[in-house]
Scaffold this motif. Structure first.
Motif, PDB file in Angstrom:
ATOM      1  N   ARG A  91       0.839  -1.213   0.000  1.00  0.00           N
ATOM      2  CA  ARG A  91       0.000   0.000   0.000  1.00  0.00           C
ATOM      3  C   ARG A  91       0.867   1.252   0.000  1.00  0.00           C
ATOM      4  O   ARG A  91       0.600   2.209  -0.723  1.00  0.00           O
ATOM      5  CB  ARG A  91      -0.915   0.009   1.216  1.00  0.00           C
ATOM      6  CG  ARG A  91      -2.080  -0.923   1.114  1.00  0.00           C
ATOM      7  CD  ARG A  91      -2.915  -0.874   2.379  1.00  0.00           C
ATOM      8  NE  ARG A  91      -4.111  -1.677   2.223  1.00  0.00           N
ATOM      9  CZ  ARG A  91      -4.720  -2.281   3.214  1.00  0.00           C
ATOM     10  NH1 ARG A  91      -4.266  -2.179   4.444  1.00  0.00           N
ATOM     11  NH2 ARG A  91      -5.802  -2.996   2.991  1.00  0.00           N
TER      12      ARG A  91
ATOM     13  N   ARG B  31       0.911   4.060  -3.085  1.00  0.00           N
ATOM     14  CA  ARG B  31       0.614   5.487  -2.890  1.00  0.00           C
ATOM     15  C   ARG B  31       1.771   6.373  -3.331  1.00  0.00           C
ATOM     16  O   ARG B  31       1.565   7.531  -3.670  1.00  0.00           O
ATOM     17  CB  ARG B  31       0.268   5.745  -1.430  1.00  0.00           C
ATOM     18  CG  ARG B  31      -1.085   5.183  -1.061  1.00  0.00           C
ATOM     19  CD  ARG B  31      -1.460   5.475   0.385  1.00  0.00           C
ATOM     20  NE  ARG B  31      -2.697   4.806   0.720  1.00  0.00           N
ATOM     21  CZ  ARG B  31      -2.821   3.919   1.701  1.00  0.00           C
ATOM     22  NH1 ARG B  31      -1.782   3.625   2.465  1.00  0.00           N
ATOM     23  NH2 ARG B  31      -3.972   3.346   1.937  1.00  0.00           N
TER      24      ARG B  31
ATOM     25  N   GLU C 115      -8.081   4.662  -3.814  1.00  0.00           N
ATOM     26  CA  GLU C 115      -7.541   4.765  -2.461  1.00  0.00           C
ATOM     27  C   GLU C 115      -6.067   4.362  -2.372  1.00  0.00           C
ATOM     28  O   GLU C 115      -5.408   4.650  -1.391  1.00  0.00           O
ATOM     29  CB  GLU C 115      -8.379   3.959  -1.479  1.00  0.00           C
ATOM     30  CG  GLU C 115      -8.418   2.477  -1.739  1.00  0.00           C
ATOM     31  CD  GLU C 115      -9.469   1.777  -0.899  1.00  0.00           C
ATOM     32  OE1 GLU C 115      -9.134   1.339   0.210  1.00  0.00           O
ATOM     33  OE2 GLU C 115     -10.619   1.677  -1.359  1.00  0.00           O
ATOM     34  N   PHE C 116      -5.539   3.713  -3.417  1.00  0.00           N
ATOM     35  CA  PHE C 116      -4.127   3.331  -3.438  1.00  0.00           C
ATOM     36  C   PHE C 116      -3.335   4.097  -4.492  1.00  0.00           C
ATOM     37  O   PHE C 116      -2.149   3.903  -4.643  1.00  0.00           O
ATOM     38  CB  PHE C 116      -3.973   1.832  -3.707  1.00  0.00           C
ATOM     39  CG  PHE C 116      -4.717   0.982  -2.728  1.00  0.00           C
ATOM     40  CD1 PHE C 116      -4.367   0.974  -1.385  1.00  0.00           C
ATOM     41  CD2 PHE C 116      -5.777   0.200  -3.130  1.00  0.00           C
ATOM     42  CE1 PHE C 116      -5.069   0.203  -0.474  1.00  0.00           C
ATOM     43  CE2 PHE C 116      -6.478  -0.584  -2.231  1.00  0.00           C
ATOM     44  CZ  PHE C 116      -6.127  -0.576  -0.905  1.00  0.00           C
TER      45      PHE C 116
ATOM     46  N   PRO D 282      -1.358   7.004  -6.454  1.00  0.00           N
ATOM     47  CA  PRO D 282      -0.507   8.123  -6.026  1.00  0.00           C
ATOM     48  C   PRO D 282      -1.114   9.486  -6.327  1.00  0.00           C
ATOM     49  O   PRO D 282      -0.852  10.447  -5.637  1.00  0.00           O
ATOM     50  CB  PRO D 282       0.787   7.921  -6.800  1.00  0.00           C
ATOM     51  CG  PRO D 282       0.503   6.946  -7.854  1.00  0.00           C
ATOM     52  CD  PRO D 282      -0.734   6.196  -7.475  1.00  0.00           C
TER      53      PRO D 282
END
Length: 95
Positions: free
Chosen positions: A14, A18, A78-79, A81
């Protein structure tokens, strides 16, 4: 040892997602690895790490993605970048 160094594989993945560095998950000893196929597998795995199970693909959809019969998935927002800017505009209007 830092908290990050003690993190499990999912936490580390994760963190790398990101930061836009999923390639750091690759084992350098696997020189004959198809990096595009590895990224596809990692991205499909991330689909099942989304908070809402409703967003998880079915096994049939996963097989289609991995076999090339359906469109390759995008990394969940949500993950990602850099999430799409229009998502943030939408959220601001909804408040």
């Amino acid at each position: 040892m830092s908290e990050f160094e003690q993190a499990n594989l999912i936490s580390w993945a994760r963190h790398l997602a990101r930061r836009g560095k999923l390639q750091d998950l690759f084992d350098p000893a696997l020189q004959s690895m198809d990096q595009d196929q590895a990224l596809l597998c990692i991205t499909v795995a991330f689909l099942h790490l989304q908070r809402s199970p409703v967003k998880w693909p079915s096994i049939k959809e996963v097989v289609g993605m991995l076999s090339g019969d359906s469109e390759p998935p995008h990394l969940p927002i949500e993950f990602s970048p850099s999430p799409p800017s229009n998502l943030f505009k939408y959220r601001k209007k909804a408040r």
